[in-house]
Every structure is written in C-alpha cells, then in structure tokens.
Write a protein that holds these residues in place. Structure first.
Motif, PDB file in Angstrom:
ATOM      1  N   GLU A 278      -5.668  -1.388  -7.619  1.00 16.00           N
ATOM      2  CA  GLU A 278      -7.055  -1.155  -7.212  1.00 16.00           C
ATOM      3  C   GLU A 278      -7.962  -1.005  -8.430  1.00 16.00           C
ATOM      4  O   GLU A 278      -9.094  -1.516  -8.432  1.00 16.00           O
ATOM      5  CB  GLU A 278      -7.126   0.089  -6.329  1.00 16.00           C
ATOM      6  CG  GLU A 278      -6.433  -0.071  -4.983  1.00 16.00           C
ATOM      7  CD  GLU A 278      -6.496   1.188  -4.152  1.00 16.00           C
ATOM      8  OE1 GLU A 278      -6.875   1.096  -2.964  1.00 16.00           O
ATOM      9  OE2 GLU A 278      -6.166   2.278  -4.678  1.00 16.00           O
TER      10      GLU A 278
ATOM     11  N   ARG B 282       0.827  -1.220   0.000  1.00 17.51           N
ATOM     12  CA  ARG B 282       0.000   0.000   0.000  1.00 17.51           C
ATOM     13  C   ARG B 282       0.854   1.260   0.000  1.00 17.51           C
ATOM     14  O   ARG B 282       0.366   2.341  -0.349  1.00 17.51           O
ATOM     15  CB  ARG B 282      -0.954  -0.015   1.192  1.00 17.51           C
ATOM     16  CG  ARG B 282      -2.155  -0.950   0.994  1.00 17.51           C
ATOM     17  CD  ARG B 282      -3.186  -0.747   2.088  1.00 17.51           C
ATOM     18  NE  ARG B 282      -2.753  -1.317   3.353  1.00 17.51           N
ATOM     19  CZ  ARG B 282      -3.000  -2.569   3.745  1.00 17.51           C
ATOM     20  NH1 ARG B 282      -3.685  -3.383   2.947  1.00 17.51           N
ATOM     21  NH2 ARG B 282      -2.576  -3.008   4.911  1.00 17.51           N
TER      22      ARG B 282
ATOM     23  N   TYR C 285       0.102   0.934  -6.500  1.00 16.07           N
ATOM     24  CA  TYR C 285      -1.080   0.398  -5.822  1.00 16.07           C
ATOM     25  C   TYR C 285      -2.402   0.894  -6.425  1.00 16.07           C
ATOM     26  O   TYR C 285      -3.345   0.103  -6.560  1.00 16.07           O
ATOM     27  CB  TYR C 285      -1.025   0.694  -4.326  1.00 16.07           C
ATOM     28  CG  TYR C 285      -1.912  -0.236  -3.525  1.00 16.07           C
ATOM     29  CD1 TYR C 285      -1.524  -1.544  -3.263  1.00 16.07           C
ATOM     30  CD2 TYR C 285      -3.147   0.187  -3.047  1.00 16.07           C
ATOM     31  CE1 TYR C 285      -2.341  -2.409  -2.547  1.00 16.07           C
ATOM     32  CE2 TYR C 285      -3.969  -0.666  -2.339  1.00 16.07           C
ATOM     33  CZ  TYR C 285      -3.559  -1.963  -2.091  1.00 16.07           C
ATOM     34  OH  TYR C 285      -4.380  -2.825  -1.392  1.00 16.07           O
TER      35      TYR C 285
ATOM     36  N   SER D 296     -10.995  -3.579  -9.282  1.00 15.53           N
ATOM     37  CA  SER D 296     -12.355  -3.056  -9.344  1.00 15.53           C
ATOM     38  C   SER D 296     -13.006  -3.340 -10.693  1.00 15.53           C
ATOM     39  O   SER D 296     -14.172  -3.755 -10.762  1.00 15.53           O
ATOM     40  CB  SER D 296     -12.336  -1.548  -9.072  1.00 15.53           C
ATOM     41  OG  SER D 296     -13.618  -0.983  -9.235  1.00 15.53           O
TER      42      SER D 296
ATOM     43  N   PRO E 154      -7.046  -6.171  -4.188  1.00 18.99           N
ATOM     44  CA  PRO E 154      -6.094  -5.624  -5.158  1.00 18.99           C
ATOM     45  C   PRO E 154      -4.791  -6.415  -5.246  1.00 18.99           C
ATOM     46  O   PRO E 154      -4.060  -6.274  -6.237  1.00 18.99           O
ATOM     47  CB  PRO E 154      -5.828  -4.206  -4.623  1.00 18.99           C
ATOM     48  CG  PRO E 154      -7.004  -3.884  -3.768  1.00 18.99           C
ATOM     49  CD  PRO E 154      -7.413  -5.196  -3.159  1.00 18.99           C
TER      50      PRO E 154
END
Length: 265
Positions: A77, A67, A73, A81, A88
C-alpha cells in the motif's frame, strides 16, 4: 559497510523471466507461498496460494489472501500510494516489494518513516525503535530485504549466543537468488550465496549448492526451468525465475539493506 567484503559480481542469466506479464496477485502468491506453507505468515490457506499461483489464479481469491499478509500488505500500500498507483497488487508494486525496482526508490524517507512509526513504534523497546526510526534517513526503503534485515527484532539476538540459528532464520526469510545446477523431480540444486557473520558484520558469502523445492507433486511456479537459470528462493522454495534486470535489483537492494543492518550490530 560490510567488513572484509568481497566484491559481489553477478553474471546475468539468460533473459527469461518466470512468465511474461504475470498478474500482480499471482506474483504475490508465488513469493508469499514459501513461508505461508510453513505457517509463518498470512492466512492458513497455503494450498490456495499454490494452486492459484501455479494456474494463474482467481483474481478475487488471491487479492483476499494477499490482504491477510499483515507484514507485507502495508508495504504494498505504501509503495502504491507513493507512486500514484491505485492498486497495491499492481505487478510493478509487487515486484518493488519483493525484489526492489524504480518504484521502491520513489518512496521518500519521510513516507517510510511515518509508515514504520505507525506500525512498529509501540511494538519495540525504546532503544530498538530509536535505531529503526533512523533507517529511512540513511537509505532504507520498503523492500522485503528491509523488513527481514532491519525491522525484525531478531536482529538484536546477533549480539547473543544463538548466532547460527538467527542467521539461518534471516537467511531463509530473505529473498535469495541461486543459479540452477540440476533438477531431480520436485527439487532443484542451486548455487546460493549464504548470509554470513564475519568480524561482527553481515555479508554475503560465496555461492554454495543447496537443495530447494520447486514443486509439490509436480505443481509449482517454474515452467521449463533448466540448468543455468537463476531463480528466486524464499524459505527453501523456488518461487520465480529471474532475468538480468530483476536479479540486479534484488542484489542491489539486498546489499543496501545489509549495509544499514550492519549499523546496528
């Protein structure tokens, strides 16, 4: 497309990958370690990335480290998504970002456009942003090669007088592939196709031998690597062994992003 482009043919390596079923956080650490050990991105804890990535790792610690990679990162994500994946750091998502795969293709141009506008519009001059804003519509997707070849403002320097230095940085930062020739201690000699600028266009040249590091005092991510294996290289660190499918994906996505980058040179 690339000027005077020689056809890129890639012979598939033996059907071995780094390790079957490598967890996503571990896979992320292996690809992220190369630049992180040089202080270029991510948290200041390269020793943890190396140790956890080599040993299979503490899942919670690796997730926290991942993260902290502010460049990578958000792409994870976005891919997750767009594909309805909750995590993720799912291994499929991690592979999609570093190498490219079917999940990368499923991110729509609109989804990528909204993401890069939120992340980069305020950080770029108007002219640079206008060009970057067009890249999703012409085929860009959230793969590492896109970030290296098309997002980096450094690409603007290709019109200036520091071409060799800029090319070295870009070439080191992209995920490269190389066939192992020999191993000596913690180092490998691999045949790697370099990034070249020919007649004002970027292209991949013929493979040439390079010396890259694969271990630090015997600790690394490649078990039992032998001549003929193909490895992924990131900032002069051999981080993974590539089977035929993943090699083909990496080559395809690299070439695709090179074509897009050449529109701006």
């Amino acid at each position: 497309c690339c000027a005077q482009r020689r056809p890129m043919t890639v012979a598939s390596p033996p059907g071995r990958s780094s390790r079957p079923g490598v967890p996503g956080p571990v896979l992320f650490a292996r690809y992220a370690y190369g630049p992180n050990r040089l202080g270029y991105c991510g948290p200041d804890d390269a020793a943890a990335l190396l140790g956890e990535g080599a040993l299979g790792g503490d899942d919670r610690a690796l997730r926290e480290l991942a993260r902290g990679f502010e460049g990578a990162y958000p792409y994870l994500e976005l891919i997750a998504s767009a594909n309805g994946i909750a995590d993720p750091l799912d291994a499929r998502v991690v592979e999609a970002y570093w190498l490219g795969n079917g999940l990368t293709d499923r991110v729509s141009s609109g989804q990528l456009a909204r993401s890069i506008e939120e992340r980069f519009r305020r950080r770029l001059p108007a002219a640079s942003w206008r060009w970057l804003a067009e890249t999703p519509a012409v085929g860009a997707r959230p793969v590492h090669a896109y970030h290296v070849l098309d997002v980096f403002p450094r690409l603007g320097l290709l019109r200036g007088g520091e071409v060799d230095g800029v090319l070295r940085v870009i070439d080191s930062c992209r995920i490269r592939w190389g066939r192992v020739i020999e191993r000596t201690g913690d180092w490998l000699v691999v045949g790697v196709p370099p990034l070249e600028l020919v007649d004002g266009r970027l292209r991949l040249g013929d493979s040439r031998p390079e010396r890259v590091q694969g271990w630090r005092d015997g600790v690394g991510f490649l078990d039992g690597v032998v001549p003929g294996d193909v490895v992924a290289v990131h900032w002069n660190w051999a981080c993974d062994r590539l089977d035929g499918r993943r090699l083909r994906n990496l080559v395809r996505w690299t070439e695709r992003q090179l074509e897009i980058a050449n529109r701006a040179i």
